[in-house]
Design an enzyme around this catalytic site. Sequence first.
Site, PDB file in Angstrom:
ATOM      1  N   ASP A  50       0.843  -1.284  -0.056  1.00  0.00           N
ATOM      2  CA  ASP A  50       0.023  -0.062   0.119  1.00  0.00           C
ATOM      3  C   ASP A  50       0.794   1.211  -0.036  1.00  0.00           C
ATOM      4  O   ASP A  50       1.959   1.431   0.546  1.00  0.00           O
ATOM      5  CB  ASP A  50      -0.982  -0.214   1.072  1.00  0.00           C
ATOM      6  CG  ASP A  50      -2.023   0.879   1.201  1.00  0.00           C
ATOM      7  OD1 ASP A  50      -2.483   1.428  -0.112  1.00  0.00           O
ATOM      8  OD2 ASP A  50      -2.660   1.268   2.235  1.00  0.00           O
ATOM      9  N   HIS A  67       2.316   3.668  -8.927  1.00  0.00           N
ATOM     10  CA  HIS A  67       2.093   1.862  -9.451  1.00  0.00           C
ATOM     11  C   HIS A  67       3.238   1.454 -10.076  1.00  0.00           C
ATOM     12  O   HIS A  67       3.783   0.417  -9.701  1.00  0.00           O
ATOM     13  CB  HIS A  67       0.881   1.996 -10.125  1.00  0.00           C
ATOM     14  CG  HIS A  67      -0.396   2.360  -9.312  1.00  0.00           C
ATOM     15  ND1 HIS A  67      -0.512   1.939  -8.202  1.00  0.00           N
ATOM     16  CD2 HIS A  67      -1.198   3.110  -9.467  1.00  0.00           C
ATOM     17  CE1 HIS A  67      -1.756   2.635  -7.606  1.00  0.00           C
ATOM     18  NE2 HIS A  67      -1.949   3.218  -8.434  1.00  0.00           N
ATOM     19  N   LEU A 161       9.339 -21.534  -4.990  1.00  0.00           N
ATOM     20  CA  LEU A 161       8.634 -20.461  -4.014  1.00  0.00           C
ATOM     21  C   LEU A 161       7.133 -20.593  -4.623  1.00  0.00           C
ATOM     22  O   LEU A 161       6.921 -20.406  -5.880  1.00  0.00           O
ATOM     23  CB  LEU A 161       9.201 -19.195  -4.432  1.00  0.00           C
ATOM     24  CG  LEU A 161       8.514 -17.990  -3.818  1.00  0.00           C
ATOM     25  CD1 LEU A 161       8.238 -17.706  -2.417  1.00  0.00           C
ATOM     26  CD2 LEU A 161       8.761 -16.365  -4.427  1.00  0.00           C
TER      27      LEU A 161
HETATM   28  C1  IPE Z   1      -5.690  -2.817  -0.152  1.00  0.00           C
HETATM   29  O1  IPE Z   1      -5.217  -1.373  -0.437  1.00  0.00           O
HETATM   30  C2  IPE Z   1      -5.337  -3.355  -1.715  1.00  0.00           C
HETATM   31  C3  IPE Z   1      -4.195  -3.528  -2.387  1.00  0.00           C
HETATM   32  C4  IPE Z   1      -3.019  -3.012  -1.745  1.00  0.00           C
HETATM   33  C5  IPE Z   1      -4.224  -4.105  -3.561  1.00  0.00           C
HETATM   34  P1  IPE Z   1      -6.364  -0.225  -0.694  1.00  0.00           P
HETATM   35  O2  IPE Z   1      -5.509   1.220  -0.614  1.00  0.00           O
HETATM   36  O3  IPE Z   1      -7.184  -0.532  -1.759  1.00  0.00           O
HETATM   37  O4  IPE Z   1      -7.005  -0.232   0.879  1.00  0.00           O
HETATM   38  P2  IPE Z   1      -7.990   0.594   1.850  1.00  0.00           P
HETATM   39  O5  IPE Z   1      -8.638   1.674   0.641  1.00  0.00           O
HETATM   40  O6  IPE Z   1      -6.720   1.688   2.152  1.00  0.00           O
HETATM   41  O7  IPE Z   1      -8.449  -0.038   2.908  1.00  0.00           O
HETATM   42  C1  IPE Z   2      -1.592   0.470  -3.452  1.00  0.00           C
HETATM   43  O1  IPE Z   2      -1.296   1.594  -3.378  1.00  0.00           O
HETATM   44  C2  IPE Z   2      -1.886  -0.223  -4.522  1.00  0.00           C
HETATM   45  C3  IPE Z   2      -3.132  -0.756  -5.020  1.00  0.00           C
HETATM   46  C4  IPE Z   2      -4.200  -0.572  -4.388  1.00  0.00           C
HETATM   47  C5  IPE Z   2      -3.245  -0.945  -6.296  1.00  0.00           C
HETATM   48  P1  IPE Z   2      -2.496   2.735  -3.319  1.00  0.00           P
HETATM   49  O2  IPE Z   2      -2.819   3.017  -4.655  1.00  0.00           O
HETATM   50  O3  IPE Z   2      -3.560   2.359  -2.565  1.00  0.00           O
HETATM   51  O4  IPE Z   2      -1.789   3.852  -2.754  1.00  0.00           O
HETATM   52  P2  IPE Z   2      -2.578   4.902  -1.676  1.00  0.00           P
HETATM   53  O5  IPE Z   2      -2.986   4.108  -0.375  1.00  0.00           O
HETATM   54  O6  IPE Z   2      -3.692   5.593  -2.187  1.00  0.00           O
HETATM   55  O7  IPE Z   2      -1.255   5.989  -1.369  1.00  0.00           O
HETATM   56 MG    MG Z   3      -4.175   2.347  -0.515  1.00  0.00          MG
END
Ligand code: IPE
Ligand code: IPE
Ligand code: MG
Length: 279
Positions: A50, A67, A161
Amino acid sequence: MLFDKLTRLLGDALRPKPEYITVTPVTDSQPAPVLPPPEALPRHVAIIMDGNGRWATSRGLPRSAGHAAGTEALRDIIRASDDWGIGALSLYAFSTENWSRSKEEVAALMGLLLKYFSSEIDELDEKNVKITILGDVDGMPEPQRQALLSAMERTGDNTGLRLNIALNYGGRAELTRAARLLARAAKDGEIEPDDIDEDAFAAKLYTAGLPDVDLLIRTSGEMRTSNFLPWQLAYAEMVFDDCFWPDFDRTHYMKCLAIYAGRDRRFGGVKGQTPSTTA
Ligand code: IPE
Ligand code: IPE
Ligand code: MG
């Protein structure tokens, strides 16, 4: 007034922190980590990757750049898991809830996914990595669906793995799918409803055959599981790292493993006691 406020603030700062808080944030003040010995490593690590968006925004970049940077981090964490002999690694890459993001962001993520699989599959296969997709592959756009199915097929017999990538994944959806599969089997007379136990249920999950998650890591400072592997995380140790996912590297990973190795896992028991029953 000001004096009262200052006294209160000072009191708060000096009060000992309660010891029952078991979440250990990773901070830079901790000593350099050492990789724990193989027997102290988790068999199954799950990671909620995240913070890509915030990483990019804090640099004045579009979220898609976050990303892309996150994909680089991912590459090395998979290599490290392989180098260090982690048995299974489950990565949260795209949740069922992530479809609610803008069309542009979803398209950028889907594009990266295709790019990732075409650039990595040879190396992963060469390293004997077995790829499993956790989630509803049929609900993915066609080019991505094809790439995922072919990666699973190509690496299906590999014995190294176990790399699980959660895509179009929702934990509650996974549990209801398992219930549906069992109900169908019972209706068709293949099993008796009374034979449905925890093992039978686990066998219908995307992670069938794998051990439960021992260690869950989440980056970006958020402390929630966001619908990731609710069944498999039931007894997982959790480590939260404040860094955004693109900054998560081997050193951070090693710190998380060292924190895990220092945890006392009791599974409801008490050390030194002889169990009254074998549950
Ligand atoms: C969880 O992250 C999903 C992934 C890392 C793919 P999100 O950013 O979507 O989760 P919330 O919205 O903070 O719960
Ligand atoms: C995690 O990073 C990747 C996905 C959920 C695909 P985020 O895109 O949720 O990044 P933040 O949490 O908005 O910073
Ligand atoms: Mg996020």
